[in-house]
Write an enzyme that holds these catalytic residues in place. Structure first.
Site, PDB file in Angstrom:
ATOM      1  N   HIS A 163       0.481  -1.067  -0.128  1.00  0.00           N
ATOM      2  CA  HIS A 163       0.332  -0.240  -0.511  1.00  0.00           C
ATOM      3  C   HIS A 163       0.986   0.920   0.001  1.00  0.00           C
ATOM      4  CE1 HIS A 163      -4.080  -1.663   0.652  1.00  0.00           C
ATOM      5  NE2 HIS A 163      -3.233  -2.990   1.265  1.00  0.00           N
ATOM      6  N   GLU A 193      -8.719   4.963  -6.039  1.00  0.00           N
ATOM      7  CA  GLU A 193      -8.421   4.992  -7.323  1.00  0.00           C
ATOM      8  C   GLU A 193      -9.099   5.727  -8.240  1.00  0.00           C
ATOM      9  OE1 GLU A 193      -9.852   0.702  -7.824  1.00  0.00           O
ATOM     10  OE2 GLU A 193      -9.521   2.513  -6.379  1.00  0.00           O
TER      11      GLU A 193
END
Length: 281
Positions: A163, A193
């Site tokens: 991450h 995203e």
């Protein structure tokens, strides 16, 4: 074409130190200049090389690859360097930040309107901007459009690299977007995203052109991970505001067009008229 001089301004704009750059050649492609369509210049159509060849000064708007991975719009000027006999022995390239943006942080009303990771506007702030733009359009016929962007295979990035790298990818994309839109336009992290760009005073051709520019610049960006470049792409859906629209219907159309880009192979742009009426999304 060996780099012999690199000042503090060059370090600041590019993110590369003089120690990193001096002694290398411009065809080593450290700065990886590209056009707005993603065409590489350093290996093929280098303005500096052309000036060395014919002695003519040049000026061009290109996009520099920052050490942090994102793209920076710059204006470059080249001039020949001659010895006492007038023979060309090199060239000088001056580049300056050509960003048409002001710092968005100062223009946002308060820190609550910022996405803390990417430091661009958050969803709440963009929803307010969209509502205002829609009122302006319905009352004064000032056209605008939106671009819905989604990073392709982002889960794969997180699963493969973790991450922390995923966060750096989000920051890289956000920086590329905010530095390469017009002053009157806005970009926000919509969630996860996904990003949303609001383009003011634009028609369909301009909407598509802006989307293609951003798509190409994101694709031409790269993040260094374990010494290797990590490149990503985005799928984009664009929609122009209509008189019957509310914010939800406008975003729904842009979202559908974005999914059409995904279904068509990703790393694509779909605008109004191309992805409408589909039943497989």
């Amino acid at each position: 074409r060996r780099i012999l001089f690199w000042n503090k301004a060059a370090e600041r704009i590019s993110g590369y130190s003089a120690e990193k750059v001096l002694g290398s050649h411009c065809h080593d492609n450290i700065l990886n200049h590209v056009t707005e369509h993603g065409t590489q210049l350093c290996l093929t159509n280098c303005p500096l090389h052309a000036t060395i060849q014919d002695g003519r000064p040049r000026e061009a708007e290109v996009f520099l690859h920052h050490a942090a991975g994102y793209r920076v719009p710059i204006l470059i000027r080249t001039a020949p360097l001659r010895d006492d006999n007038g023979v060309i022995i090199g060239a000088i390239e001056i580049f300056s930040d050509n960003s048409r943006l002001f710092h968005r942080v100062k223009r946002l009303e308060q820190a609550a309107n910022l996405d803390p990771l990417t430091e661009i506007a958050n969803r709440r702030y963009m929803e307010n901007r969209l509502a205002f733009a829609l009122v302006e359009f319905q009352q004064h016929r000032i056209p605008f459009g939106v671009l819905f962007l989604d990073i392709d295979y982002f889960k794969r990035v997180n699963d493969t690299f973790g991450h922390e790298v995923g966060d750096r990818v989000l920051q890289m994309v956000a920086n590329t977007l905010r530095r390469n839109i017009r002053t009157e336009d806005w970009v926000a992290r919509w969630g996860g995203e996904e990003f949303l760009v609001l383009l003011n005073n634009v028609e369909l051709e301009g909407l598509y052109s802006a989307a293609e520019k951003l798509r190409a610049l994101v694709k031409a960006s790269a993040l260094q991970v374990h010494g290797q470049p990590l490149q990503i792409t985005v799928s984009i859906g664009g929609a122009l505001a209509r008189l019957e629209d509310d914010v939800a219907s406008l975003l729904r159309r842009a979202d559908q067009n974005m999914y059409h880009s995904k279904l068509s192979g990703r790393d694509r742009v779909t605008c109004d008229g191309e992805g409408e009426g589909r039943t497989d999304i």
